[in-house]
Scaffold this motif. Structure first.
Motif, PDB file in Angstrom:
ATOM      1  N   ILE A 272       0.853  -1.182   0.000  1.00  0.00           N
ATOM      2  CA  ILE A 272       0.000   0.000   0.000  1.00  0.00           C
ATOM      3  C   ILE A 272       0.892   1.236   0.000  1.00  0.00           C
ATOM      4  CG2 ILE A 272      -2.021  -1.080   1.040  1.00  0.00           C
ATOM      5  CD1 ILE A 272      -1.123  -0.030   3.738  1.00  0.00           C
ATOM      6  N   VAL A 274       0.282   4.202   1.137  1.00  0.00           N
ATOM      7  CA  VAL A 274       0.086   5.135   2.252  1.00  0.00           C
ATOM      8  C   VAL A 274      -0.163   4.340   3.527  1.00  0.00           C
ATOM      9  CG1 VAL A 274      -0.831   7.025   0.869  1.00  0.00           C
ATOM     10  CG2 VAL A 274      -2.361   5.236   1.698  1.00  0.00           C
ATOM     11  N   ILE A 275       0.007   5.030   4.652  1.00  0.00           N
ATOM     12  CA  ILE A 275      -0.247   4.377   5.934  1.00  0.00           C
ATOM     13  C   ILE A 275      -1.532   4.963   6.525  1.00  0.00           C
ATOM     14  CG2 ILE A 275       0.659   3.878   8.239  1.00  0.00           C
ATOM     15  CD1 ILE A 275       2.337   2.753   5.917  1.00  0.00           C
ATOM     16  N   PRO A 276      -2.550   4.162   6.654  1.00  0.00           N
ATOM     17  CA  PRO A 276      -3.794   4.687   7.234  1.00  0.00           C
ATOM     18  C   PRO A 276      -3.669   4.883   8.742  1.00  0.00           C
ATOM     19  CG  PRO A 276      -3.998   2.341   6.836  1.00  0.00           C
ATOM     20  CD  PRO A 276      -2.657   2.736   6.315  1.00  0.00           C
ATOM     21  N   ILE A 277      -4.407   5.821   9.251  1.00  0.00           N
ATOM     22  CA  ILE A 277      -4.461   5.994  10.703  1.00  0.00           C
ATOM     23  C   ILE A 277      -5.685   5.251  11.185  1.00  0.00           C
ATOM     24  CG2 ILE A 277      -4.713   7.652  12.578  1.00  0.00           C
ATOM     25  CD1 ILE A 277      -3.315   9.684  10.723  1.00  0.00           C
ATOM     26  N   ARG A 278      -5.450   4.210  11.934  1.00  0.00           N
ATOM     27  CA  ARG A 278      -6.567   3.356  12.311  1.00  0.00           C
ATOM     28  C   ARG A 278      -7.436   4.020  13.369  1.00  0.00           C
ATOM     29  NH1 ARG A 278      -3.752  -1.752  14.050  1.00  0.00           N
ATOM     30  NH2 ARG A 278      -5.841  -2.402  14.596  1.00  0.00           N
ATOM     31  N   GLY A 279      -8.716   3.701  13.298  1.00  0.00           N
ATOM     32  CA  GLY A 279      -9.634   4.185  14.311  1.00  0.00           C
ATOM     33  C   GLY A 279     -10.484   5.346  13.876  1.00  0.00           C
ATOM     34  N   ARG A 280     -10.196   5.894  12.698  1.00  0.00           N
ATOM     35  CA  ARG A 280     -11.042   6.999  12.248  1.00  0.00           C
ATOM     36  C   ARG A 280     -12.396   6.446  11.807  1.00  0.00           C
ATOM     37  NH1 ARG A 280      -7.971  11.637  11.658  1.00  0.00           N
ATOM     38  NH2 ARG A 280      -5.782  11.315  11.198  1.00  0.00           N
ATOM     39  N   SER A 281     -13.371   7.347  11.789  1.00  0.00           N
ATOM     40  CA  SER A 281     -14.706   6.881  11.454  1.00  0.00           C
ATOM     41  C   SER A 281     -14.873   6.755   9.943  1.00  0.00           C
ATOM     42  CB  SER A 281     -15.737   7.875  11.993  1.00  0.00           C
ATOM     43  OG  SER A 281     -15.559   9.116  11.335  1.00  0.00           O
ATOM     44  N   THR A 282     -15.775   5.906   9.588  1.00  0.00           N
ATOM     45  CA  THR A 282     -16.115   5.778   8.183  1.00  0.00           C
ATOM     46  C   THR A 282     -17.401   6.536   7.930  1.00  0.00           C
ATOM     47  OG1 THR A 282     -15.070   3.656   7.985  1.00  0.00           O
ATOM     48  CG2 THR A 282     -16.783   4.148   6.388  1.00  0.00           C
ATOM     49  N   HIS A 283     -17.341   7.408   6.940  1.00  0.00           N
ATOM     50  CA  HIS A 283     -18.550   8.152   6.608  1.00  0.00           C
ATOM     51  C   HIS A 283     -19.370   7.346   5.621  1.00  0.00           C
ATOM     52  CE1 HIS A 283     -16.829  11.691   8.518  1.00  0.00           C
ATOM     53  NE2 HIS A 283     -15.692  11.329   7.952  1.00  0.00           N
ATOM     54  N   ALA A 284     -20.614   7.711   5.509  1.00  0.00           N
ATOM     55  CA  ALA A 284     -21.493   7.175   4.475  1.00  0.00           C
ATOM     56  C   ALA A 284     -21.666   5.670   4.567  1.00  0.00           C
ATOM     57  CB  ALA A 284     -20.962   7.551   3.101  1.00  0.00           C
ATOM     58  N   ARG A 285     -21.707   5.186   5.787  1.00  0.00           N
ATOM     59  CA  ARG A 285     -22.007   3.763   5.916  1.00  0.00           C
ATOM     60  C   ARG A 285     -23.406   3.509   5.389  1.00  0.00           C
ATOM     61  NH1 ARG A 285     -19.257   0.141   5.385  1.00  0.00           N
ATOM     62  NH2 ARG A 285     -20.672  -1.250   6.469  1.00  0.00           N
ATOM     63  N   GLN A 286     -23.585   2.320   4.893  1.00  0.00           N
ATOM     64  CA  GLN A 286     -24.899   2.019   4.339  1.00  0.00           C
ATOM     65  C   GLN A 286     -25.960   2.130   5.431  1.00  0.00           C
ATOM     66  OE1 GLN A 286     -23.327  -1.722   3.131  1.00  0.00           O
ATOM     67  NE2 GLN A 286     -24.802  -2.815   4.375  1.00  0.00           N
TER      68      GLN A 286
ATOM     69  N   ASP B   9     -12.070  -0.209   4.106  1.00  0.00           N
ATOM     70  CA  ASP B   9     -11.625   0.930   4.912  1.00  0.00           C
ATOM     71  C   ASP B   9     -10.478   0.462   5.807  1.00  0.00           C
ATOM     72  OD1 ASP B   9     -11.246   3.076   6.594  1.00  0.00           O
ATOM     73  OD2 ASP B   9     -13.393   3.569   6.678  1.00  0.00           O
ATOM     74  N   ARG B  11      -8.810   1.983   7.864  1.00  0.00           N
ATOM     75  CA  ARG B  11      -8.824   2.542   9.219  1.00  0.00           C
ATOM     76  C   ARG B  11      -9.658   1.679  10.163  1.00  0.00           C
ATOM     77  NH1 ARG B  11     -11.293   8.095   7.188  1.00  0.00           N
ATOM     78  NH2 ARG B  11     -12.786   6.498   6.578  1.00  0.00           N
ATOM     79  N   PRO B 185     -23.797   2.990  -1.415  1.00  0.00           N
ATOM     80  CA  PRO B 185     -22.888   3.276  -0.289  1.00  0.00           C
ATOM     81  C   PRO B 185     -21.426   3.374  -0.728  1.00  0.00           C
ATOM     82  CG  PRO B 185     -24.426   1.537   0.288  1.00  0.00           C
ATOM     83  CD  PRO B 185     -24.626   1.809  -1.162  1.00  0.00           C
ATOM     84  N   ARG B 188     -20.739   6.748  -2.234  1.00  0.00           N
ATOM     85  CA  ARG B 188     -20.673   7.809  -1.219  1.00  0.00           C
ATOM     86  C   ARG B 188     -19.401   7.690  -0.393  1.00  0.00           C
ATOM     87  NH1 ARG B 188     -25.815   6.064   1.301  1.00  0.00           N
ATOM     88  NH2 ARG B 188     -25.260   7.354   3.087  1.00  0.00           N
ATOM     89  N   GLU B 192     -16.546  10.667  -0.196  1.00  0.00           N
ATOM     90  CA  GLU B 192     -16.337  11.408   1.047  1.00  0.00           C
ATOM     91  C   GLU B 192     -15.026  11.078   1.756  1.00  0.00           C
ATOM     92  OE1 GLU B 192     -19.813  10.802   3.432  1.00  0.00           O
ATOM     93  OE2 GLU B 192     -21.165  11.384   1.809  1.00  0.00           O
ATOM     94  N   TRP B 212      -8.257   5.274   3.182  1.00  0.00           N
ATOM     95  CA  TRP B 212      -7.158   5.299   4.156  1.00  0.00           C
ATOM     96  C   TRP B 212      -7.207   6.466   5.126  1.00  0.00           C
ATOM     97  CZ3 TRP B 212      -2.891   8.847   3.803  1.00  0.00           C
ATOM     98  CH2 TRP B 212      -2.939   9.685   2.678  1.00  0.00           C
ATOM     99  N   LEU B 217      -9.976  12.279  14.169  1.00  0.00           N
ATOM    100  CA  LEU B 217     -10.412  11.158  14.995  1.00  0.00           C
ATOM    101  C   LEU B 217     -11.689  11.521  15.763  1.00  0.00           C
ATOM    102  CD1 LEU B 217      -7.090   9.832  16.492  1.00  0.00           C
ATOM    103  CD2 LEU B 217      -8.724   8.506  15.183  1.00  0.00           C
TER     104      LEU B 217
END
Lengths: 287, 217
Positions: A272, A274-286, B9, B11, B185, B188, B192, B212, B217
């Motif tokens: 990969i 890039v390095i993701p920062i874990r724990g962030r929220s996911t927007h636009a969940r179904q 995702d 994250r 989904p 979107r 975003e 990513w 936070l």
């Protein structure tokens, strides 16, 4: 993250697959050399017959490797983009052409067979080039390497079965030098490709160095045979030098292909950027 | 036009391998063959070390190199973007395995079962002579998608029409759907958030997107 983290050694194509490239290379090289010999009035039928046997042996080895050998004819279904299909189609014409050339001793048919052999070898080179999952094969310099190696193998083999006169020694020397240039270009290209780091390491191992030494020794022996022929040395000396040089030229090519197909073939690493920062929220969940 | 894609995702993925197990169970792949994997990658050098879990598998590329090299036309691409393998055509030459930059394909050279000689229900249903000696890979659970569509369900929204790995994901890291549908989904999510696709330089246009980072936070 290092690119090699998720790279693995491919094990699907083994010695049998390498055998196809060995047989195809030596066979095609012998076809070309035989055609030149035929045009020059030198003996060519034995070389053509051996070349034919090499090509058939290589294809048979592949047949032994595939998972569904009784469906092998399906290989002809995709000439639009698949170099494997194209290789099979060319082989389908090459084999009878070689057979007719060898049996009838026809110079014209042998010339046609040589052109087909070039096409066959080109297909083999492009087969490797199209393998995007293996960085060591994906290298663009693989094409001239496979072509020149086939020529070097065939011309070297011809020194064993044909004439050892100056002309054929010059041809074998030329083919060997061509392979040398192609090899150096390939290695340089590989060194510039980070994804091929593990393959580069393999080419530094003792077996690879041994193959390399054999390749250089073959060149030196052929050059010595040529010098002996020019200086009118006893025929036995020329025969010994040319035979040994030719054998080494062929064997070095075989060794190179074994290394290339079975040892240096590592898959492209999954990485990969890039390095993701874990724990962030996911927007636009179904919803 | 429809194009089904997967979104992971990074994250949110916790590397629990539930998707791996669900895929294994549902598709009955033999031992050693895993269509959905989760890489456990370590990055950086001590003490600044990161750990990243990356779900991988067939990327269902728009320009699949496996399809290009396949000598038999066994590997095909549907109009919805899903790359399939016709087990009755495949000769098991492994060329597609060499051509895949994502290491997503396997050749089943030996059929076997996860628990000795007795197949599980899924294995009994899925493992047969047709898959022995041929190439296999993730199918995006195409059978579930087609069956769901036939019932009027929406892949990615209705679990019965959605790949098993997505259904099983405990952290909501995996999503599936039609990227051409503005209301889906996945569309979107990608609009975003920041995302990338693996080995994009190869021109394969993978149908697997990785989210990513973006926001706080």
């Amino acid at each position: 993250m290092t690119p090699s983290m998720t790279s693995r050694h491919q094990r699907n194509w083994d010695l049998r697959a390498a055998g196809n490239f060995i047989g195809g290379g030596t066979g095609s090289g012998l076809f070309v050399t035989a055609a030149l010999a035929a045009a020059a009035g030198a003996p060519f039928r034995l070389a053509l017959a051996i070349g034919l046997a090499c090509v058939i042996a290589g294809l048979s080895l592949v047949w032994l490797e595939i998972g569904k050998p009784w469906r092998a004819l399906n290989v002809f279904f995709h000439p639009h983009t698949s170099w494997m299909t194209r290789e099979a189609i060319v082989a389908g014409i090459l084999v009878p052409a070689g057979l007719i050339g060898a049996v009838a001793g026809s110079t014209a048919v042998t010339a046609v067979a040589a052109v087909l052999a070039c096409g066959f070898l080109y297909c083999q080179a492009l087969m490797l080039r199209a393998a995007r999952g293996i960085p060591a094969w994906r290298q663009q310099e693989i094409v001239p390497l496979i072509l020149s190696t086939g020529l070097a193998e065939g011309s070297g083999f011809y020194l064993l079965v044909g004439a050892q006169t100056s002309n054929w020694l010059v041809f074998a020397l030329f083919a060997g030098l061509l392979r040398e240039v192609a090899w150096l270009a390939y290695r340089a290209g590989l060194g510039r490709t980070p994804a091929a780091a593990r393959s580069v390491a393999v080419f530094g191992t003792p077996p690879a160095r041994f193959v390399r030494a054999a390749q250089l020794a073959g060149l030196v022996l052929i050059a010595l045979a040529l010098a002996a022929a020019v200086l009118a040395a006893p025929p036995a000396v020329i025969l010994a030098l040319a035979g040994a040089g030719g054998a080494l030229a062929a064997l070095a090519g075989w060794g190179l292909k074994v290394m290339l197909i079975t040892r240096a073939a590592f898959t492209r690493a999954l990485a990969i950027p890039v390095i993701p920062i874990r724990g962030r929220s996911t927007h636009a969940r179904q919803s | 036009m429809t194009r089904y894609v997967m979104v992971a995702d990074l994250r949110r993925c916790v590397g629990c391998q539930t998707c791996t197990a669900a895929c294994k169970e549902g598709n009955g792949t033999p031992p050693g063959v895993q269509w959905r994997r989760v890489l456990d990658l370590e990055t950086g050098t001590y003490p600044a070390v990161n750990r990243v879990f990356v779900p991988v598998g067939c990327q269902h590329c728009a320009n699949p190199p496996c399809m290009e090299v396949c000598p038999t036309t066994a590997t095909r691409q549907r109009t919805d973007g899903i790359v399939t393998i016709d087990y009755d055509l495949c000769i098991g030459c492994s060329y597609c395995i060499m051509a895949c930059p994502y290491d997503a394909r396997s050749l089943i050279d030996q059929t076997g079962y996860a628990f000795g000689d007795t197949p599980t229900t899924a294995e009994a249903a899925r493992t047969g002579r047709e898959t022995a000696g041929v190439a296999t890979k993730c199918s995006f659970c195409v059978g579930r998608i087609d069956a769901g569509l036939a019932r009027g369900l929406v892949p990615g929204l209705d679990p019965d029409a959605t790949p098993l790995c997505v259904n099983s994901c405990i952290s909501g890291a995996l999503s599936f759907g039609d990227i051409e549908d503005p209301a889906s989904p996945v569309n979107r999510l990608l609009a975003e958030n920041q995302s990338f696709r693996m080995h994009e330089s190869e021109g394969t246009e993978p149908g697997f997107h990785y989210i990513w980072d973006k926001g706080t936070l």
